[in-house]
Design a protein around this motif. Structure first.
Motif, short mmCIF file in Angstrom:
data_model
loop_
_atom_site.label_atom_id
_atom_site.label_comp_id
_atom_site.label_asym_id
_atom_site.label_seq_id
_atom_site.Cartn_x
_atom_site.Cartn_y
_atom_site.Cartn_z
N ASP A 76 -0.26 7.56 -15.09
CA ASP A 76 0.05 6.93 -13.81
C ASP A 76 -0.99 5.86 -13.50
O ASP A 76 -2.13 5.91 -13.97
CB ASP A 76 0.07 7.97 -12.68
CG ASP A 76 1.31 8.84 -12.72
OD1 ASP A 76 2.25 8.51 -13.48
OD2 ASP A 76 1.34 9.86 -12.00
N ARG A 77 -0.59 4.87 -12.68
CA ARG A 77 -1.50 3.77 -12.37
C ARG A 77 -2.11 3.93 -10.98
O ARG A 77 -1.40 4.19 -10.00
CB ARG A 77 -0.75 2.42 -12.45
CG ARG A 77 -0.76 1.84 -13.84
CD ARG A 77 0.23 2.52 -14.75
NE ARG A 77 1.61 2.17 -14.44
CZ ARG A 77 2.66 2.88 -14.82
NH1 ARG A 77 2.50 4.00 -15.52
NH2 ARG A 77 3.89 2.49 -14.51
N GLY A 122 3.24 -1.33 -11.79
CA GLY A 122 3.96 -0.13 -11.39
C GLY A 122 3.07 0.88 -10.69
O GLY A 122 3.31 2.09 -10.75
N SER A 123 2.05 0.41 -10.00
CA SER A 123 1.11 1.31 -9.33
C SER A 123 1.79 2.05 -8.18
O SER A 123 2.50 1.45 -7.37
CB SER A 123 -0.09 0.52 -8.77
OG SER A 123 -0.83 -0.06 -9.82
N LYS A 137 -0.25 -2.60 3.76
CA LYS A 137 0.92 -2.16 4.52
C LYS A 137 2.00 -3.24 4.60
O LYS A 137 3.19 -2.94 4.66
CB LYS A 137 0.51 -1.71 5.93
CG LYS A 137 -0.48 -0.55 5.94
CD LYS A 137 -0.04 0.64 5.10
CE LYS A 137 1.10 1.42 5.69
NZ LYS A 137 1.45 2.63 4.87
N GLN A 138 1.57 -4.50 4.58
CA GLN A 138 2.53 -5.60 4.61
C GLN A 138 3.37 -5.64 3.34
O GLN A 138 4.57 -5.92 3.37
CB GLN A 138 1.80 -6.94 4.78
CG GLN A 138 1.24 -7.19 6.16
CD GLN A 138 2.31 -7.38 7.21
OE1 GLN A 138 3.35 -7.98 6.96
NE2 GLN A 138 2.07 -6.84 8.40
N VAL A 139 2.74 -5.35 2.19
CA VAL A 139 3.47 -5.47 0.92
C VAL A 139 4.09 -4.15 0.47
O VAL A 139 4.97 -4.14 -0.39
CB VAL A 139 2.55 -6.00 -0.21
CG1 VAL A 139 1.94 -7.33 0.19
CG2 VAL A 139 1.46 -5.00 -0.59
N GLN A 140 3.64 -3.04 1.03
CA GLN A 140 4.07 -1.72 0.54
C GLN A 140 5.58 -1.56 0.45
O GLN A 140 6.08 -1.02 -0.55
CB GLN A 140 3.47 -0.60 1.39
CG GLN A 140 3.74 0.79 0.83
CD GLN A 140 2.99 1.89 1.58
OE1 GLN A 140 2.33 1.63 2.60
NE2 GLN A 140 3.07 3.11 1.09
N PRO A 141 6.37 -2.01 1.44
CA PRO A 141 7.82 -1.83 1.33
C PRO A 141 8.44 -2.47 0.09
O PRO A 141 9.50 -2.01 -0.37
CB PRO A 141 8.35 -2.49 2.62
CG PRO A 141 7.21 -2.40 3.58
CD PRO A 141 5.99 -2.60 2.74
N GLY A 142 7.81 -3.49 -0.44
CA GLY A 142 8.35 -4.16 -1.63
C GLY A 142 7.72 -3.70 -2.92
O GLY A 142 7.86 -4.36 -3.96
N THR A 143 7.02 -2.55 -2.89
CA THR A 143 6.35 -2.02 -4.08
C THR A 143 6.71 -0.54 -4.26
O THR A 143 7.45 0.04 -3.46
CB THR A 143 4.82 -2.14 -3.95
OG1 THR A 143 4.35 -1.20 -2.96
CG2 THR A 143 4.40 -3.55 -3.57
N ASN A 144 6.14 0.07 -5.30
CA ASN A 144 6.35 1.50 -5.55
C ASN A 144 5.25 2.37 -4.94
O ASN A 144 5.19 3.58 -5.22
CB ASN A 144 6.41 1.77 -7.05
CG ASN A 144 7.63 1.14 -7.70
OD1 ASN A 144 8.70 1.12 -7.10
ND2 ASN A 144 7.48 0.62 -8.91
#
Length: 548
Positions: A76-77, A122-123, A137-144
């Motif tokens: 895992d990353r 893929g973190s 928190k701004q980018v979290q919705p667009g990440t894993n």
């Protein structure tokens, strides 16, 4: 004389072996062995607080246990977005303990850059400084991302989102950890993202063996030669950003291996560094050239005590000879230049302290490293004659596994185990190497090759020039022409005509800048590296399009 004869070996100190031996089972084993040997000696000092080696290992294990409890498993990353701090070390080795892949995230990245690294890697887990929390928190919705651990280095705690925890609360949640088998030659330990100056940042896959090998190579080269002269309370200034591969290897990992007390500074401030040198009398400091530029301009450098620092190294970018001379004349201490890149974990070549450096050279290859200067032909790689310019190719245990999810880029970069660095170099008969320039930065003006580094070195000799970047700009007649961007020292007064005249006196006509632009500041990376490509790209954008 050929490269395969390794002429540099005759310069090795008697206590330094030609070969490299890695006596560790993993990167966490590096910390485990250090804790067993150095026990209660201070490992990390962050302003007024210190952590010894046993404490450092214990906190890293507690962090690993909490990660495991939250679902983190081998492979895992774990993204780490921290400035230099003890928590960086705790997180780094906690990830290593579980066989995880640590992902370096530059704390200066904006949301777009953060999102690219998190998605490309893929973190799903990240450790972040509290002042950077809102960016995540701004980018979290667009990440894993599913777990955010927040580090506070002081001040009031803010309210966190659901599931997010402060570091101290998080490490209290763990219990037992699984035993994890590590294949040091195959298992990836780090994703070190390239600066992106040649396009989108690529994740450099560094295995446990890559990083361990280079730490052993570098430490043996530096410390073995000191023998009994090495102090019992070894101290190093850890101001190079640990999220950069130079700081990661030469401070974060080397400090653990050598039992050093790392004097951790979260940012570079020349006045603060001078005060630390005066107070702590460190053995070693590594820095990038712009840090030495700033120290050279500090009014109290001469009485700082730098003359008592045993080992001062420079890397990350070319260090002009004039800046070396200025520093040494003020302090009486030598700066030893070196060469590296992320793909090499990072160091294949540098000047060891047991040799007098040759002006302009980045030194000789470290133990266990093969080096050639080549040109690429239809039949493969062909050596160029010793003394002539060609591309640097390196083979050794520090050569990366490849680029994350980029097999074509990996195939282009590594040929039969040889990493093509993209740097134009030459080797002299003694086995010393000289960096002429980046292959992609070479200027072709009227059919002649111009290496920006050479022009910059001449411009640095002009009294009043503080920083210089030379680029090739589009030219309808010559194809490219040479342009110089300069930052002047405070109070200096120079006209473009004066600079061009000096260049004409010291360079062949085709190398002389035809354009000079004076700027208040030159673009730099987060680790202080001057960014030539930024200015060149701007010039390309401004140039008229042919046929439009």
């Amino acid at each position: 004389m050929t490269y395969h004869q390794k002429p540099w070996l005759r310069h090795y100190h008697p206590l330094v072996s030609e070969h490299v031996n890695v006596p560790y089972k993993s990167l966490f084993d590096l910390l485990e062995k250090a804790a067993a040997e150095y026990k209660e000696k201070p490992a990390l000092t962050f302003y007024r607080r210190s952590w010894n080696f046993i404490q450092t290992k214990a906190i890293a294990e507690a962090f690993a246990a909490a990660l495991s409890h939250s679902g983190f498993t081998k492979g895992d990353r774990l993204a780490i977005m921290l400035p230099n701090s003890p928590h960086y070390i705790f997180s780094l080795f906690g990830g290593f303990r579980l066989g995880g892949i640590n992902v370096q995230v530059n704390p200066m990245y904006v949301e777009r850059e953060i999102k690219h690294v998190l998605n490309d890697s893929g973190s799903e887990y990240i450790v972040v400084l509290d002042s950077l929390y809102q960016r995540i928190k701004q980018v979290q919705p667009g990440t894993n991302l599913k777990k955010v651990v927040v580090v506070s280095l002081g001040g009031e705690r803010m309210a966190l989102g659901d599931g997010d925890q402060y570091f101290e609360d998080f490490i209290a949640t763990g219990s037992r950890m699984p035993d994890v088998a590590i294949d040091i030659k195959e298992d990836i330990a780090m994703l070190q993202y390239t600066g992106g100056t040649t396009g989108v940042g690529k994740g450099v896959m560094l295995t446990h063996n890559n990083l361990l090998s280079n730490v052993v190579q570098v430490c043996d080269f530096v410390y073995r030669a000191y023998g009994d002269q090495r102090p019992a309370d070894l101290k190093m200034i850890s101001v190079l950003p640990m999220f950069h591969v130079f700081g990661l290897s030469c401070n974060a990992l080397a400090g653990i291996r050598e039992g050093a007390n790392q004097l951790v500074l979260p940012r570079f401030d020349p006045g603060e560094v001078i005060e630390v040198v005066k107070r702590e009398k460190p053995f070693q400091m590594s820095a990038v050239p712009t840090m030495y530029f700033a120290l050279n301009n500090h009014p109290h450098l001469a009485e700082s005590g730098f003359g008592n620092v045993n080992y001062l190294s420079s890397g990350g970018a070319p260090l002009p000879v004039e800046q070396i001379n200025a520093f040494e004349s003020k302090t009486g201490s030598r700066i030893l230049d070196g060469y590296g890149q992320s793909e090499l974990s990072p160091s294949p070549i540098f000047n060891p302290p047991f040799l007098a450096p040759k002006p302009g050279s980045v030194g000789i290859p470290v133990p266990g490293t093969e080096v050639r200067v080549v040109e690429i032909t239809e039949d493969g790689l062909a050596d160029v004659p010793v003394g002539e310019a060609g591309e640097l190719a390196v083979k050794g245990p520090q050569v990366m596994k490849g680029y994350w999810n980029r097999p074509k880029d990996t195939e282009a970069a590594i040929r039969d185990g040889w990493l093509l660095t993209g740097d134009i170099v030459k080797m002299d008969e003694d086995g010393y190497f000289y960096i002429l320039d980046r292959k992609k930065d070479m200027i072709i003006a009227s059919g002649y090759n111009v290496y920006p580094r050479e022009v910059e070195d001449v411009l640095y000799q002009i009294e009043g020039v503080d920083e210089a970047i030379v680029v090739g700009v589009p030219d309808e007649y010559r194809g490219e022409t040479v342009k110089a961007f300069l930052k002047l020292k405070a109070g200096a007064e120079l006209a473009a005509e004066d600079i061009i005249l000096y260049a004409k006196q010291n360079l062949a006509p085709y190398k002389v800048p035809k354009q000079v632009e004076l700027l208040e500041d030159l673009p730099k990376s987060s680790v202080g590296k001057l960014l030539r490509r930024v200015l060149r790209d701007e010039e390309i954008q401004k140039a008229p399009k042919v046929g439009v």
